[in-house]
Design an enzyme around this catalytic site. Structure first.
Site, PDB file in Angstrom:
ATOM      1  N   TYR A   1      -5.801  -5.656   0.852  1.00 37.24           N
ATOM      2  CA  TYR A   1      -5.284  -4.379   1.354  1.00 37.24           C
ATOM      3  C   TYR A   1      -3.764  -4.468   1.451  1.00 37.24           C
ATOM      4  O   TYR A   1      -3.215  -5.361   2.117  1.00 37.24           O
ATOM      5  CB  TYR A   1      -5.878  -4.072   2.725  1.00 37.24           C
ATOM      6  CG  TYR A   1      -5.585  -2.673   3.209  1.00 37.24           C
ATOM      7  CD1 TYR A   1      -6.337  -1.599   2.751  1.00 37.24           C
ATOM      8  CD2 TYR A   1      -4.553  -2.427   4.113  1.00 37.24           C
ATOM      9  CE1 TYR A   1      -6.085  -0.308   3.171  1.00 37.24           C
ATOM     10  CE2 TYR A   1      -4.288  -1.134   4.551  1.00 37.24           C
ATOM     11  CZ  TYR A   1      -5.061  -0.082   4.073  1.00 37.24           C
ATOM     12  OH  TYR A   1      -4.796   1.200   4.498  1.00 37.24           O
ATOM     13  N   LEU A   2      -3.080  -3.564   0.762  1.00 34.01           N
ATOM     14  CA  LEU A   2      -1.623  -3.551   0.744  1.00 34.01           C
ATOM     15  C   LEU A   2      -1.096  -2.670   1.875  1.00 34.01           C
ATOM     16  O   LEU A   2      -1.576  -1.546   2.068  1.00 34.01           O
ATOM     17  CB  LEU A   2      -1.110  -3.031  -0.594  1.00 34.01           C
ATOM     18  CG  LEU A   2      -1.525  -3.829  -1.844  1.00 34.01           C
ATOM     19  CD1 LEU A   2      -0.963  -3.162  -3.094  1.00 34.01           C
ATOM     20  CD2 LEU A   2      -1.061  -5.262  -1.743  1.00 34.01           C
TER      21      LEU A   2
ATOM     22  N   ASP B   1      -2.681   4.866 -17.053  1.00 35.06           N
ATOM     23  CA  ASP B   1      -3.027   6.054 -16.257  1.00 35.06           C
ATOM     24  C   ASP B   1      -1.932   6.245 -15.212  1.00 35.06           C
ATOM     25  O   ASP B   1      -2.198   6.366 -14.019  1.00 35.06           O
ATOM     26  CB  ASP B   1      -4.389   5.869 -15.587  1.00 35.06           C
ATOM     27  CG  ASP B   1      -4.896   7.140 -14.896  1.00 35.06           C
ATOM     28  OD1 ASP B   1      -4.382   8.226 -15.210  1.00 35.06           O
ATOM     29  OD2 ASP B   1      -5.788   7.033 -14.041  1.00 35.06           O
TER      30      ASP B   1
END
Length: 286
Positions: free
Chosen positions: A87-88, A191
């Site tokens: 988790y950043l 993307d």
């Protein structure tokens, strides 16, 4: 997803989990454990291989020194594919000059076999692409991407004969232009819209949710221009580090067309007018 499902993840003592919005492909969750937090992606009723391309892209980014989430685990629980990432901790904003430099660094990673494509296909929920290795960027972009999209749009009834004829005319223009454009196969995000980058609390940019392939770098830059979110500072920094070649403004329309065709295929006729206008622009600019 419930407590029994979560208990099968390779982590201990999950304290809480909350849905995270912002994407249209996966279910996403913020998991909190006693020791650390995780970011969980889930693709229901799909096998674990769904994430193999994204995993490879994230690892390629990290090998190139690009900040990106780290892969913790990948697997399948009760028929649902999952990808567990670290988790950043993110900031609300950051310096897009740093982002421009980071993307320029990404675009200097050359294909290991000198070909265009990727080791894994792109797996999407609406349409997938093979990423088969080829010596020609034009072949990959036209045959593996645009033509496949055109077939999907026709099959779904989104395109009738007038739209198909416009596409054929625009395709001729694109093929002629790319035949004389010297493309190099470099690592792409694939993307790269504004929802797929963020700034960490230390101010550094991070790239996420890759649909990686080795292709012409103008592909990524064209996609950045479709929905906005990139400031002039981003483009100035990128151009300073890795200048785009003559005629790029015209060629960026090819990649805008691709991205809008993807959205027409995925979300329906609300994108039909934008696609038609871009086809006409490409034909007019030849």
């Amino acid at each position: 997803m419930d407590q029994k499902w979560l208990a099968q993840l390779p982590v201990e003592k999950i304290v809480s989990w909350q849905p995270v919005g912002g994407g249209d492909v996966n279910q996403a969750f913020h998991l909190q454990t006693i020791q650390q937090d995780f970011f969980l992606l889930v693709q229901p009723h799909t096998d674990a291989n769904f994430y193999q391309g994204e995993i490879a892209g994230l690892k390629d980014f990290q090998r190139a020194g690009i900040k990106a989430p780290q892969v913790i685990a990948n697997g399948e629980i009760n028929g649902d594919a999952y990808l567990l990432l670290n988790y950043l901790l993110l900031a609300r904003s950051g310096d897009q000059r740093l982002l421009g430099k980071e993307v320029a660094r990404l675009h200097q990673v050359v294909s290991p076999n000198g070909k265009f494509g990727y080791q894994f296909p792109y797996a999407g929920t609406s349409i997938s692409f093979s990423n088969t290795w080829t010596d020609s960027w034009s072949d990959l972009f036209l045959k593996q991407r645009l033509d496949r999209l055109a077939q999907h749009l026709q099959r779904k009834g989104f395109w009738q004969p007038p739209q198909i004829q416009l596409y054929r005319q625009a395709r001729q223009v694109i093929a002629a232009e790319l035949a004389f454009h010297p493309s190099q196969p470099v690592l792409l995000h694939g993307d790269f819209w504004a929802g797929n980058f963020a700034f960490l609390t230390d101010g550094q940019p991070a790239l996420m949710d890759p649909a990686a392939l080795y292709g012409d770098r103008e592909f990524d830059i064209g996609i950045t221009t479709v929905f906005g979110g990139f400031t002039p500072a981003f483009y100035q920094a990128y151009q300073h580090e890795l200048p785009l070649t003559k005629g790029y403004q015209r060629r960026l329309n090819f990649y805008r067309l691709y991205y809008l065709m993807v959205h027409l295929d995925k979300f329906g006729m609300s994108y039909a007018a934008s696609v038609k206008n871009l086809l006409l622009t490409i034909i007019k600019d030849c």
